[in-house]
Design an enzyme around this catalytic site. Structure first.
Site, short mmCIF file in Angstrom:
data_model
loop_
_atom_site.label_atom_id
_atom_site.label_comp_id
_atom_site.label_asym_id
_atom_site.label_seq_id
_atom_site.Cartn_x
_atom_site.Cartn_y
_atom_site.Cartn_z
N CYS A 1 40.00 48.25 30.74
CA CYS A 1 40.61 49.57 30.63
C CYS A 1 41.71 49.77 31.66
O CYS A 1 41.61 50.61 32.57
CB CYS A 1 39.53 50.63 30.75
N ARG B 1 48.28 23.82 43.37
CA ARG B 1 48.66 24.07 41.98
C ARG B 1 49.09 22.80 41.23
O ARG B 1 48.71 22.59 40.08
CB ARG B 1 49.82 25.08 41.98
C1 LIG Z 1 48.03 28.23 49.13
C2 LIG Z 1 48.31 27.22 50.17
C3 LIG Z 1 48.59 25.90 49.80
C4 LIG Z 1 48.68 25.43 48.37
O1 LIG Z 1 49.78 25.93 47.70
P1 LIG Z 1 50.14 25.37 46.24
O2 LIG Z 1 51.33 26.13 45.86
O3 LIG Z 1 48.97 25.63 45.37
O4 LIG Z 1 50.42 23.91 46.40
C5 LIG Z 1 48.78 24.98 50.81
N1 LIG Z 1 48.72 25.34 52.12
C6 LIG Z 1 48.46 26.60 52.50
C7 LIG Z 1 48.40 26.92 53.94
C8 LIG Z 1 48.24 27.58 51.54
O5 LIG Z 1 48.01 28.84 51.92
#
Ligand SMILES: *Cc1c(COP(=O)(O)O)cnc(C)c1O
Length: 419
Positions: free
Chosen positions: A343, A278
């Site tokens: 919907c 993210r």
């Molecule tokens: C989803 C996930 C991430 C990334 O998480 P962010 O919050 O997008 O940084 C990293 N490692 C694992 C194992 C994940 O499932």
């Protein structure tokens, strides 16, 4: 910081006015900024300058678009994948297999085999059962799988329940109380090169304290395992750093995160792996949409946009907030309910939201849509899959075609016995 700014009264992505993209590609459409992706990659990397040996593996699930992966691969990033499909994407985008880490509680035998055959860098094993299965598959190939054991440190990440992954009752990793026993059992197996530990406690973390607590527990476990003669050379600290979804919202910066990591991991003497998703992609994208019509309500009007929960699921899934802004804002403001055409009442992006005054035909954006946006899209209500565009300076390209209902129906069959 991002590159979606108003210039001469019109929102641009870098140097491209968003109406030009709407005109050429239609709406709804995700628009990503290459400069923003690169900036975020650089800021994250520089924040970890004090970490001597590291791999930054972008969490592909946040934004698996091939062009996005290409941009990040060129920044030296590897990939954290959670399915064979994501692994194929990372490889296709040119990310070296050694820089791919495979996480996830439900890797199937077929996926484990594909990953072994592709020579990926590391498996993050999430259970004793998975480790036994993987070791056997590696033995069949005459190799040893490089692995880290994912530990569930039992800390409350303080984020939304659905994206919290490090509490004892979550499905991820092995309980930290069992980790020593399971590590010892798995490390003995032929076909298994168990060389480290992994942790990931959740996403959109607004506070560094839970991460620090989790890393601290990992540090203690590293000491224990080393005392028993195990070599711990790789430690994966996962992702989870949050991003501001509301203008003015304050979150820990990558620099603060980096300082905390450097402090907690001092003396660990291991290669550190990071899996940011993210924080790299979130603010590097917007969802561009057009107002279909404005419908009077009992109280606030409904601004009905042509994007919906199938294109951007986060508000419906987590009650998530996305800033909503006009592409060509005037001086007027309004209070409105922002909804899509689907919907379901869940197809609501915002309720009683103050926003730029909008009329039918106007363009608007949902901000911070570059992570967990297009990747969560569905074709619900037969709306098809949303298109994606990458901007680079004054040029742009469609990096994912819109897949309409016709193309989806092409994959469906009516058996002849229904005739
Ligand atoms: C989803 C996930 C991430 C990334 O998480 P962010 O919050 O997008 O940084 C990293 N490692 C694992 C194992 C994940 O499932």
């Amino acid at each position: 910081m991002d590159h979606f700014v108003i210039k001469d009264g019109i929102m641009h992505a870098e140097d491209v006015p968003l109406p030009a993209i709407a005109e050429a590609v239609g709406t709804p459409v995700y628009v990503y900024s290459r400069a923003t992706l690169e900036r975020h990659a650089r800021v994250f990397r520089e924040a970890l300058d004090a970490v001597p040996e590291k791999l930054i593996a972008f969490a592909v699930k946040a934004n698996p678009n091939l062009a996005v992966l290409r941009v990040l691969g060129a920044q030296g990033f590897g990939a954290d994948v959670v399915s064979a499909g994501e692994m194929r994407r990372a490889l296709k985008a040119g990310i070296e297999p050694e820089k791919i880490v495979f996480s996830g509680v439900g890797k199937t035998a077929v996926e484990l085999e594909a990953a072994l055959d592709s020579g990926i860098g590391q498996f993050n094993i999430e259970s004793e059962e998975e480790g036994i299965e993987l070791a056997a598959l590696a033995v069949q190939r005459g190799i040893a799988a490089s692995c880290a054991l994912r530990v569930n440190p039992d800390v409350d990440a303080g984020t939304h329940d659905k994206i919290s992954t490090g509490k004892a009752d979550n499905k991820f990793g092995v309980p930290i109380s069992e980790a020593e026993r399971i590590f010892t059992a798995l490390a003995k197996l032929e076909g298994m090169n168990l060389r480290g530990l992994a942790v990931h406690i959740g996403s959109q973390l607004a506070d560094l304290a839970p991460l620090e607590r989790a890393f601290g527990r990992l540090g203690t476990l590293i000491d224990t395992l080393r005392k028993q003669g195990h070599a711990i050379t790789h430690v994966d600290l996962g992702g989870g750093l949050g991003v501001p979804y509301r203008k003015g919202e304050e979150l820990p910066s990558p620099a603060e995160y980096g300082a905390m990591v450097a402090h907690v991991t001092r003396g660990w003497d291991a290669k550190l792996i990071f899996e940011p998703g993210r924080v790299i992609a979130g603010n590097a994208g917007v969802l561009l949409t057009r107002v279909v019509r404005v419908k009077r309500g009992i109280s606030d009007p409904f601004v009905i946009v042509d994007a919906a929960m199938n294109d951007l699921a986060r508000p419906a899934l987590y009650g998530a907030w996305h800033d909503f802004e006009a592409v060509e804002p005037g001086t007027e403001r309004m209070i409105a309910n922002i909804v899509g055409p689907i919907c379901e009442t869940g197809d609501t992006f915002a309720t009683g939201r103050e926003c730029d005054a909008l009329e039918a035909g106007a363009l608007a954006v949902f901000r911070t849509a570059g992570a967990y946006g297009a990747t969560m899209a569905s074709s619900y209500n037969s709306r098809g899959f949303v298109a994606e565009v990458l901007v680079d300076g004054d040029r742009f390209a469609v990096v994912a075609d819109r897949i309409d209902a016709g193309a989806i129906m092409d994959a469906e069959r009516v058996p002849e016995w229904l005739d």
